[in-house]
Design a protein around this motif. Structure first.
Motif, PDB file in Angstrom:
ATOM      1  N   GLU A 197       3.603  18.163   0.152  1.00 21.54           N
ATOM      2  CA  GLU A 197       2.809  16.614   0.229  1.00 21.54           C
ATOM      3  C   GLU A 197       2.740  16.312   1.790  1.00 21.54           C
ATOM      4  OE1 GLU A 197       4.094  12.354  -0.799  1.00 21.54           O
ATOM      5  OE2 GLU A 197       4.218  13.596  -2.728  1.00 21.54           O
ATOM      6  N   ALA A 198       3.689  16.593   2.491  1.00 20.59           N
ATOM      7  CA  ALA A 198       3.613  16.124   3.890  1.00 20.59           C
ATOM      8  C   ALA A 198       2.662  16.779   4.720  1.00 20.59           C
ATOM      9  CB  ALA A 198       5.068  16.215   4.762  1.00 20.59           C
ATOM     10  N   LEU A 199       2.484  18.299   4.472  1.00 24.43           N
ATOM     11  CA  LEU A 199       1.677  19.048   5.183  1.00 24.43           C
ATOM     12  C   LEU A 199       0.434  19.623   4.750  1.00 24.43           C
ATOM     13  CD1 LEU A 199       4.830  21.087   6.529  1.00 24.43           C
ATOM     14  CD2 LEU A 199       3.401  19.396   7.893  1.00 24.43           C
ATOM     15  N   GLU A 200       0.326  19.013   3.625  1.00 28.61           N
ATOM     16  CA  GLU A 200      -1.056  19.797   3.063  1.00 28.61           C
ATOM     17  C   GLU A 200      -2.318  19.297   3.920  1.00 28.61           C
ATOM     18  OE1 GLU A 200      -3.679  19.327  -1.064  1.00 28.61           O
ATOM     19  OE2 GLU A 200      -1.816  18.056  -0.787  1.00 28.61           O
ATOM     20  N   THR A 201      -2.179  18.113   4.169  1.00 23.21           N
ATOM     21  CA  THR A 201      -3.273  17.493   4.973  1.00 23.21           C
ATOM     22  C   THR A 201      -2.737  16.851   6.270  1.00 23.21           C
ATOM     23  OG1 THR A 201      -4.924  17.362   2.936  1.00 23.21           O
ATOM     24  CG2 THR A 201      -5.572  16.152   5.105  1.00 23.21           C
ATOM     25  N   VAL A 202      -3.260  17.278   7.602  1.00 22.84           N
ATOM     26  CA  VAL A 202      -2.766  16.580   8.480  1.00 22.84           C
ATOM     27  C   VAL A 202      -4.030  15.851   9.096  1.00 22.84           C
ATOM     28  CG1 VAL A 202      -0.666  17.755   9.010  1.00 22.84           C
ATOM     29  CG2 VAL A 202      -2.894  18.560  10.049  1.00 22.84           C
ATOM     30  N   ASP A 203      -3.661  14.730   9.879  1.00 19.30           N
ATOM     31  CA  ASP A 203      -4.865  13.770  10.675  1.00 19.30           C
ATOM     32  C   ASP A 203      -4.862  14.262  12.189  1.00 19.30           C
ATOM     33  OD1 ASP A 203      -5.756  11.273  12.157  1.00 19.30           O
ATOM     34  OD2 ASP A 203      -6.732  11.278  10.329  1.00 19.30           O
ATOM     35  N   VAL A 204      -5.819  14.785  12.617  1.00 17.26           N
ATOM     36  CA  VAL A 204      -6.060  15.004  14.250  1.00 17.26           C
ATOM     37  C   VAL A 204      -7.016  14.325  14.675  1.00 17.26           C
ATOM     38  CG1 VAL A 204      -6.607  16.785  15.871  1.00 17.26           C
ATOM     39  CG2 VAL A 204      -5.312  17.538  13.709  1.00 17.26           C
ATOM     40  N   GLU A 205      -6.927  12.983  15.271  1.00 15.62           N
ATOM     41  CA  GLU A 205      -7.650  12.355  15.991  1.00 15.62           C
ATOM     42  C   GLU A 205      -8.821  11.698  14.825  1.00 15.62           C
ATOM     43  OE1 GLU A 205      -9.311  14.022  19.420  1.00 15.62           O
ATOM     44  OE2 GLU A 205      -7.349  13.472  20.676  1.00 15.62           O
ATOM     45  N   GLY A 206      -8.390  11.471  13.710  1.00 13.55           N
ATOM     46  CA  GLY A 206      -8.953  10.905  12.767  1.00 13.55           C
ATOM     47  C   GLY A 206      -9.685  11.931  11.925  1.00 13.55           C
ATOM     48  N   THR A 207      -9.810  13.055  12.144  1.00 11.36           N
ATOM     49  CA  THR A 207     -10.179  14.160  11.272  1.00 11.36           C
ATOM     50  C   THR A 207      -9.227  14.711  10.466  1.00 11.36           C
ATOM     51  OG1 THR A 207     -11.867  14.496  12.775  1.00 11.36           O
ATOM     52  CG2 THR A 207     -11.713  16.145  11.316  1.00 11.36           C
ATOM     53  N   PRO A 208      -9.240  14.922   9.275  1.00 11.00           N
ATOM     54  CA  PRO A 208      -8.247  15.461   8.186  1.00 11.00           C
ATOM     55  C   PRO A 208      -8.522  16.967   8.378  1.00 11.00           C
ATOM     56  CG  PRO A 208      -9.850  14.585   6.999  1.00 11.00           C
ATOM     57  CD  PRO A 208     -10.349  13.957   8.330  1.00 11.00           C
ATOM     58  N   TYR A 209      -7.330  17.910   8.461  1.00 11.73           N
ATOM     59  CA  TYR A 209      -7.267  19.028   8.333  1.00 11.73           C
ATOM     60  C   TYR A 209      -6.464  19.573   7.181  1.00 11.73           C
ATOM     61  CZ  TYR A 209      -9.758  19.609  12.738  1.00 11.73           C
ATOM     62  OH  TYR A 209     -10.825  19.250  13.622  1.00 11.73           O
ATOM     63  N   ARG A 210      -6.996  20.448   6.269  1.00 10.01           N
ATOM     64  CA  ARG A 210      -6.045  20.603   5.054  1.00 10.01           C
ATOM     65  C   ARG A 210      -5.673  22.104   5.389  1.00 10.01           C
ATOM     66  NH1 ARG A 210      -8.244  19.344  -0.754  1.00 10.01           N
ATOM     67  NH2 ARG A 210      -6.866  17.575  -0.067  1.00 10.01           N
ATOM     68  N   ALA A 211      -4.305  22.292   4.690  1.00  7.30           N
ATOM     69  CA  ALA A 211      -3.671  23.650   4.877  1.00  7.30           C
ATOM     70  C   ALA A 211      -4.493  24.599   4.121  1.00  7.30           C
ATOM     71  CB  ALA A 211      -2.320  23.581   4.659  1.00  7.30           C
ATOM     72  N   THR A 234      -4.685  23.089  19.907  1.00  7.31           N
ATOM     73  CA  THR A 234      -3.355  23.513  19.453  1.00  7.31           C
ATOM     74  C   THR A 234      -2.276  22.424  19.838  1.00  7.31           C
ATOM     75  OG1 THR A 234      -4.018  25.772  20.046  1.00  7.31           O
ATOM     76  CG2 THR A 234      -1.551  25.318  19.621  1.00  7.31           C
ATOM     77  N   GLU A 235      -2.222  21.557  20.804  1.00 10.29           N
ATOM     78  CA  GLU A 235      -1.237  20.521  21.041  1.00 10.29           C
ATOM     79  C   GLU A 235      -1.483  19.501  19.979  1.00 10.29           C
ATOM     80  OE1 GLU A 235      -1.845  19.547  25.176  1.00 10.29           O
ATOM     81  OE2 GLU A 235      -0.981  21.509  25.787  1.00 10.29           O
ATOM     82  N   LYS A 236      -2.786  19.206  19.976  1.00  8.45           N
ATOM     83  CA  LYS A 236      -3.176  17.904  18.926  1.00  8.45           C
ATOM     84  C   LYS A 236      -2.810  18.282  17.521  1.00  8.45           C
ATOM     85  CE  LYS A 236      -6.822  16.401  21.909  1.00  8.45           C
ATOM     86  NZ  LYS A 236      -8.462  16.262  22.027  1.00  8.45           N
ATOM     87  N   LEU A 237      -3.010  19.480  17.033  1.00  6.27           N
ATOM     88  CA  LEU A 237      -2.606  19.947  15.728  1.00  6.27           C
ATOM     89  C   LEU A 237      -1.133  20.050  15.566  1.00  6.27           C
ATOM     90  CD1 LEU A 237      -3.382  20.935  12.874  1.00  6.27           C
ATOM     91  CD2 LEU A 237      -3.536  23.323  13.843  1.00  6.27           C
ATOM     92  N   THR A 238      -0.569  20.467  16.487  1.00  4.45           N
ATOM     93  CA  THR A 238       1.056  20.628  16.655  1.00  4.45           C
ATOM     94  C   THR A 238       1.629  19.082  16.573  1.00  4.45           C
ATOM     95  OG1 THR A 238       1.120  22.588  17.726  1.00  4.45           O
ATOM     96  CG2 THR A 238       3.252  21.292  17.621  1.00  4.45           C
ATOM     97  N   ALA A 239       1.088  18.145  17.390  1.00  2.00           N
ATOM     98  CA  ALA A 239       1.596  16.784  17.162  1.00  2.00           C
ATOM     99  C   ALA A 239       1.143  15.978  15.898  1.00  2.00           C
ATOM    100  CB  ALA A 239       0.851  15.903  18.308  1.00  2.00           C
ATOM    101  N   ALA A 240      -0.032  16.406  15.116  1.00  3.20           N
ATOM    102  CA  ALA A 240      -0.428  15.898  13.860  1.00  3.20           C
ATOM    103  C   ALA A 240       0.576  16.434  12.780  1.00  3.20           C
ATOM    104  CB  ALA A 240      -1.691  16.437  13.462  1.00  3.20           C
ATOM    105  N   VAL A 241       1.262  17.624  12.962  1.00  2.00           N
ATOM    106  CA  VAL A 241       2.147  18.277  12.181  1.00  2.00           C
ATOM    107  C   VAL A 241       3.443  17.546  12.235  1.00  2.00           C
ATOM    108  CG1 VAL A 241       3.637  20.235  11.613  1.00  2.00           C
ATOM    109  CG2 VAL A 241       1.084  20.542  11.769  1.00  2.00           C
ATOM    110  N   VAL A 242       3.997  17.424  13.467  1.00  6.44           N
ATOM    111  CA  VAL A 242       5.109  16.537  13.592  1.00  6.44           C
ATOM    112  C   VAL A 242       5.100  15.184  13.313  1.00  6.44           C
ATOM    113  CG1 VAL A 242       6.698  15.709  15.557  1.00  6.44           C
ATOM    114  CG2 VAL A 242       6.009  17.926  15.550  1.00  6.44           C
TER     115      VAL A 242
END
Length: 142
Positions: free
Chosen positions: A82-96, A3-11
């Protein structure tokens, strides 16, 4: 921890798209500071659902609030998509899974973003038989 890593990726994604805009956590749902133009974010929910014994689906809902109702750019929803559709968490993309632009009850515009991640729990190591003592296992019939 995820959760912390995903939040950091969103920010990070917001900071890259809006480099001159303050990005800050919201103090609470009711206390959005409207004195300065900024994006305030908060995690609304985090959920883990078991799919089978070792697989889980994790779901996260975020709220991004534009802190003022004046001078909202017409293209702001598209920029946030555009900014939030896909975020990168430690090299792995997560799509909304879903992005939704709407207005809150207090009139402030917000972006709702939902991310889903599938995870699996590592199985404990299996202990295999190292040696078979066959001398006492077999007896001959006489």
């Amino acid at each position: 921890m995820f959760t912390e890593k995903l939040t950091a990726a969103v920010v990070n994604a917001l900071s890259l798209k809006f480099p001159d805009m303050p990005i800050r956590p919201a103090a609470s749902a009711k206390e959005i500071s409207t004195d300065v133009e900024a994006i305030e974010y908060r995690l609304l929910s985090a959920q883990m659902t078991r799919e089978r014994s070792d697989r889980f689906v994790q779901s996260y809902a975020y709220e991004m609030v534009w802190s003022t109702t004046k001078d909202i750019r017409a293209g702001l929803p598209d920029e946030l998509f555009e900014a939030l559709e896909t975020v990168d968490v430690e090299g792995t993309p997560y799509r909304a899974a879903e992005l939704r632009w709407e207005s809150r009850e207090d009139g402030l515009p917000r972006m709702m973003v939902y991310y889903t991640a599938r995870t699996s729990k590592a199985s404990p190591p299996v202990v295999v038989m190292q040696h078979l003592d066959s001398s006492s296992a077999l007896k001959t019939a006489t």
